[in-house]
Motif scaffolding. Structure first.
Motif, mmCIF file in Angstrom:
data_model
loop_
_atom_site.group_PDB
_atom_site.id
_atom_site.type_symbol
_atom_site.label_atom_id
_atom_site.label_comp_id
_atom_site.label_asym_id
_atom_site.label_seq_id
_atom_site.Cartn_x
_atom_site.Cartn_y
_atom_site.Cartn_z
ATOM 1 N N MET A 1 0.822 -1.188 0.000
ATOM 2 C CA MET A 1 0.000 0.000 0.000
ATOM 3 C C MET A 1 0.873 1.263 0.000
ATOM 4 N N ILE A 2 1.878 1.303 0.849
ATOM 5 C CA ILE A 2 2.766 2.466 0.924
ATOM 6 C C ILE A 2 3.501 2.635 -0.396
ATOM 7 N N ASP A 3 3.917 1.540 -0.987
ATOM 8 C CA ASP A 3 4.605 1.588 -2.276
ATOM 9 C C ASP A 3 3.720 2.274 -3.327
ATOM 10 N N HIS A 4 2.452 1.940 -3.349
ATOM 11 C CA HIS A 4 1.504 2.523 -4.304
ATOM 12 C C HIS A 4 1.315 4.021 -4.046
ATOM 13 N N ILE B 1 3.319 6.156 -2.564
ATOM 14 C CA ILE B 1 4.533 6.962 -2.732
ATOM 15 C C ILE B 1 5.049 6.914 -4.162
ATOM 16 N N PHE B 2 5.150 5.745 -4.772
ATOM 17 C CA PHE B 2 5.917 5.572 -6.000
ATOM 18 C C PHE B 2 5.112 5.410 -7.293
ATOM 19 N N ASN B 3 3.814 5.276 -7.242
ATOM 20 C CA ASN B 3 3.024 5.062 -8.456
ATOM 21 C C ASN B 3 2.880 6.368 -9.228
ATOM 22 N N ARG B 4 3.557 6.469 -10.365
ATOM 23 C CA ARG B 4 3.564 7.697 -11.165
ATOM 24 C C ARG B 4 2.224 7.977 -11.841
ATOM 25 N N ASN B 5 1.338 6.988 -11.910
ATOM 26 C CA ASN B 5 0.049 7.154 -12.576
ATOM 27 C C ASN B 5 -1.113 7.369 -11.620
ATOM 28 N N PHE B 6 -0.867 7.279 -10.341
ATOM 29 C CA PHE B 6 -1.921 7.442 -9.332
ATOM 30 C C PHE B 6 -1.918 8.893 -8.863
ATOM 31 N N PRO B 7 -2.977 9.652 -9.179
ATOM 32 C CA PRO B 7 -2.990 11.101 -8.903
ATOM 33 C C PRO B 7 -2.790 11.493 -7.440
ATOM 34 N N ARG B 8 -2.959 10.573 -6.528
ATOM 35 C CA ARG B 8 -2.770 10.919 -5.117
ATOM 36 C C ARG B 8 -1.432 10.444 -4.563
ATOM 37 N N SER B 9 -0.596 9.917 -5.431
ATOM 38 C CA SER B 9 0.704 9.454 -4.944
ATOM 39 C C SER B 9 1.666 10.627 -4.800
ATOM 40 N N LEU B 10 2.656 10.429 -3.985
ATOM 41 C CA LEU B 10 3.651 11.464 -3.730
ATOM 42 C C LEU B 10 4.444 11.793 -4.991
ATOM 43 N N ILE B 11 4.905 10.791 -5.708
ATOM 44 C CA ILE B 11 5.728 11.034 -6.896
ATOM 45 C C ILE B 11 4.924 11.719 -7.990
ATOM 46 N N TYR B 12 3.658 11.372 -8.142
ATOM 47 C CA TYR B 12 2.790 12.039 -9.118
ATOM 48 C C TYR B 12 2.663 13.514 -8.765
ATOM 49 N N SER B 13 2.415 13.791 -7.501
ATOM 50 C CA SER B 13 2.261 15.179 -7.053
ATOM 51 C C SER B 13 3.547 15.973 -7.240
ATOM 52 N N LEU B 14 4.672 15.379 -6.921
ATOM 53 C CA LEU B 14 5.950 16.070 -7.093
ATOM 54 C C LEU B 14 6.221 16.383 -8.560
#
Length: 68
Positions: free
Chosen positions: A1-4, A6-19
Motif C-alpha cells: 500500500m505504501i509503495d503505491h 509513494i511511488f506510483n507515477r500514474n496514481f494522482p494521489r501518490s507522492l511522486i505524481y504530485s511532485l
C-alpha cells in the motif's frame, strides 16, 4: 500500500505524481516570471524530488515512514 501511495507515477494521489506536477508548474512559473532566486528554488525542489525518486521500500523502512 505504501509503495503505491509513494511511488506510483500514474496514481494522482501518490507522492511522486504530485511532485512531478509541482515540478512542471514550478518550471512554468519560473519561465514566465524570471524571479530572482528561482534557480535556487528549483535546485532545492529537485533535491526533494531526487530523494523520493531514488528511494525504495528498504530505505523507507530503515528511516521510518514519518521521517521519510
Amino acid at each position: 500500500m505504501i509503495d503505491h501511495i509513494i511511488f506510483n507515477r500514474n496514481f494522482p494521489r501518490s507522492l511522486i505524481y504530485s511532485l512531478n506536477r509541482i515540478r512542471k508548474y514550478l518550471d512554468d512559473v519560473v519561465e514566465d516570471t524570471k524571479i530572482e532566486g528561482s534557480a535556487m528554488l528549483q535546485k532545492n525542489f529537485g533535491r526533494i524530488c531526487s530523494k523520493v525518486e531514488f528511494a525504495d521500500m528498504n530505505m523507507i523502512q530503515q528511516t521510518g515512514l514519518q521521517v521519510f
